[in-house]
Design a protein around this motif. Structure first.
Motif, PDB file in Angstrom:
ATOM      1  N   ASP A 298       0.722  -1.232   0.067  1.00 14.23           N
ATOM      2  CA  ASP A 298       0.084   0.014  -0.022  1.00 14.23           C
ATOM      3  C   ASP A 298       0.812   1.279  -0.107  1.00 14.23           C
ATOM      4  N   GLU A 299       2.116   1.079   0.595  1.00 10.58           N
ATOM      5  CA  GLU A 299       2.735   2.271   0.659  1.00 10.58           C
ATOM      6  C   GLU A 299       3.586   2.531  -0.567  1.00 10.58           C
TER       7      GLU A 299
ATOM      8  N   ILE B 270       2.096   1.645  -3.520  1.00 14.92           N
ATOM      9  CA  ILE B 270       0.914   2.305  -4.212  1.00 14.92           C
ATOM     10  C   ILE B 270       0.654   3.836  -4.015  1.00 14.92           C
ATOM     11  N   SER B 271       1.002   4.465  -2.743  1.00 14.28           N
ATOM     12  CA  SER B 271       0.698   5.595  -2.049  1.00 14.28           C
ATOM     13  C   SER B 271       1.642   6.677  -2.681  1.00 14.28           C
ATOM     14  N   TYR B 272       2.777   6.255  -3.088  1.00  8.25           N
ATOM     15  CA  TYR B 272       3.677   6.983  -3.753  1.00  8.25           C
ATOM     16  C   TYR B 272       3.007   7.499  -5.201  1.00  8.25           C
ATOM     17  N   LYS B 273       2.465   6.808  -5.852  1.00  4.09           N
ATOM     18  CA  LYS B 273       1.985   7.277  -7.305  1.00  4.09           C
ATOM     19  C   LYS B 273       0.896   8.396  -7.096  1.00  4.09           C
ATOM     20  N   ASP B 274       0.359   8.759  -5.919  1.00  2.00           N
ATOM     21  CA  ASP B 274      -0.129   9.889  -5.679  1.00  2.00           C
ATOM     22  C   ASP B 274       0.174  10.869  -5.191  1.00  2.00           C
ATOM     23  N   ASN B 275       1.676  10.697  -5.167  1.00  2.00           N
ATOM     24  CA  ASN B 275       2.398  11.848  -4.484  1.00  2.00           C
ATOM     25  C   ASN B 275       3.465  12.352  -5.474  1.00  2.00           C
TER      26      ASN B 275
ATOM     27  N   ASP C  94       7.611  10.840  -6.202  1.00  2.00           N
ATOM     28  CA  ASP C  94       7.680   9.914  -7.225  1.00  2.00           C
ATOM     29  C   ASP C  94       8.564  10.482  -8.134  1.00  2.00           C
TER      30      ASP C  94
ATOM     31  N   SER D 293       6.078  -3.681  -6.376  1.00  2.00           N
ATOM     32  CA  SER D 293       4.984  -4.524  -5.852  1.00  2.00           C
ATOM     33  C   SER D 293       5.512  -6.005  -6.269  1.00  2.00           C
TER      34      SER D 293
END
Length: 434
Positions: free
Chosen positions: A123-124, A126-131, A135, A158
């Motif tokens: 999940d961490e 994946i969260s980078y893709k929203d930052n 990124d 992943s």
């Protein structure tokens, strides 16, 4: 301050400071660049999963052990270190120190708990893709060091994290979580001699029979460096010169990626002096602080933000590794302002390459940097972590006077030469997220 090396090879330092609160950290000389024989991301995953159980404590006990004392327990992973640290009332430092060592030496990596933590790490990622701001920097560093272990992402991917098995984690710990790769530091308002004796007693209790242990962990200092490591224990590739294969470095690049974001995120930078370039690294640090340090009067901030209002924030960071470094200018802006920012940035860099700073101007910038360092050193946690980094890197900790002397020795000519080295247009790389 009192510091030294225990018989088992562990380095330590204790310093009196702070008030009712005490700080301790255990730094381990292993990180993402040491993953050659493991799936990428295992260093970060190991940092997460050591909290999932030891021979004496379950995950729930570990999570509440310092909380019930009003303390804090944390950890982080970099390309070259894993660091465990705690903040507690000074009378509870013994409990905090004992817990840090227990996590590093007795973690069991239970299968069920690992699967739970795997979900957290995925999940961490994946969260980078929203930052995009984080990124884009990670992707830039990966491209700059493509083909070299420093180009690997700290979190892994992943796919690589899914490949990590419990036995991989145990083998990673057996290989790297050993005293000769450790540095333990304490900052607290306690007598330094007393703190030193307590640290040495704890280390003796844990590692007194280290060389005789039957579990494969018993290795002396020379033997702790794994195959392909240099004399500092830094993993290098075969045939490398100075820790780095010349063929490993990517050529300068300029790439724009359409992310369909509301804000543009840009990174412009170059490889820079390493931790062991004793003079050049100080010059690079001074230059990057002048360009885009935390002060509002940094050159880039004054023009891009304060004068024109084109960006919310802009900075120039300098990260040092064992065999190289990275100097990077990062900013975010509205799309219509991108070309204005890039054109103005080019002009600023051209000016510092072509025109040396005056002695008077440089003196003011040096005073500013020294003030920033003094304020930072007044933070007990930051001081404790910095001490651990220094012990792992150089086996010693510079005094304030030594650091001041090195900064004061930087000349306008040296800064100009460094600007030409770091920010020559033909060697700069650029990554932009639109």
């Amino acid at each position: 301050m009192r510091s030294g090396t225990a018989p088992c090879g562990l380095r330590y330092a204790v310093r009196r400071g702070g008030s009712a609160v005490g700080y301790c950290s255990l730094s381990l000389r292993c990180g993402t660049r040491d993953e050659a024989d493991f799936p990428n991301g295992i260093a970060h995953f190991a940092e997460h999963t050591i909290f999932r159980g030891t021979k004496r404590k379950s995950a729930s006990v570990i999570n509440s052990y310092l909380d019930r004392l009003g303390g804090e327990l944390n950890a982080y992973t970099t390309k070259e270190e894993i660091v465990l640290h705690a903040t507690v009332l000074k009378e509870d430092l013994g409990k905090a120190a004992g817990l840090l060592f227990e996590l590093a030496t007795e973690a069991t990596f239970p299968d069920a708990e690992i699967e739970t933590e795997r979900g957290v790490v995925l999940d961490e990622i994946i969260s980078y893709k929203d930052n995009p701001a984080e990124d884009v920097y990670d992707k830039f560093e990966g491209m700059l060091f493509e083909g070299h272990p420093l180009g690997l992402p700290i979190l892994g991917t992943s796919a690589s994290v899914r490949r990590i098995k419990p036995e991989d984690l145990r083998r990673f710990a057996r290989t790297f979580f050993i005293p000769a790769r450790m540095a333990f530091t304490v900052v607290a308002d306690l007598d330094e001699k007393v703190m030193e004796k307590r640290v040495l007693r704890l280390v003796e209790k844990l590692f007194g029979d280290f060389s005789a242990r039957p579990d494969g962990l018993g290795r002396n200092d020379k033997e702790t460096t794994c195959p392909g490591c240099d004399d500092r224990g830094i993993v290098i590739s075969s045939g490398a010169e100075g820790g780095v294969e010349k063929s490993a470095w990517a050529l300068p690049f300029s790439k724009t990626v359409d992310k369909r974001n509301h804000e543009v995120n840009a990174v412009i930078g170059n490889r820079a002096p390493s931790l062991y370039d004793s003079e050049d690294r100080i010059t690079a640090a001074v230059l990057c602080n002048i360009l885009g340090g935390p002060a509002s009067n940094s050159l880039l901030n004054k023009v891009l933000r304060e004068k024109n209002g084109w960006v919310y924030g802009v900075e120039c960071t300098y990260t040092q590794y064992a065999d190289t470094g990275i100097a990077a200018i990062t900013f975010g802006c509205d799309k219509p302002n991108l070309e204005r920012c890039l054109t103005t940035l080019d002009k600023i860099l051209a000016r510092i390459r072509e025109v040396p700073f005056s002695e008077r101007t440089l003196k003011a910038y040096k005073k500013q940097l020294l003030g920033q360092l003094a304020i930072s050193s007044d933070n007990g946690e930051a001081q404790c972590l910095s001490m651990g980094k220094s012990l792992l890197s150089w086996g010693r900790i510079d005094t304030s006077a030594e650091m001041r002397a090195r900064i004061e020795a930087v000349t306008p000519a040296a800064l100009q030469a460094m600007a030409r080295r770091l920010f020559a247009p033909e060697t700069l790389s650029r990554l932009i997220y639109l």
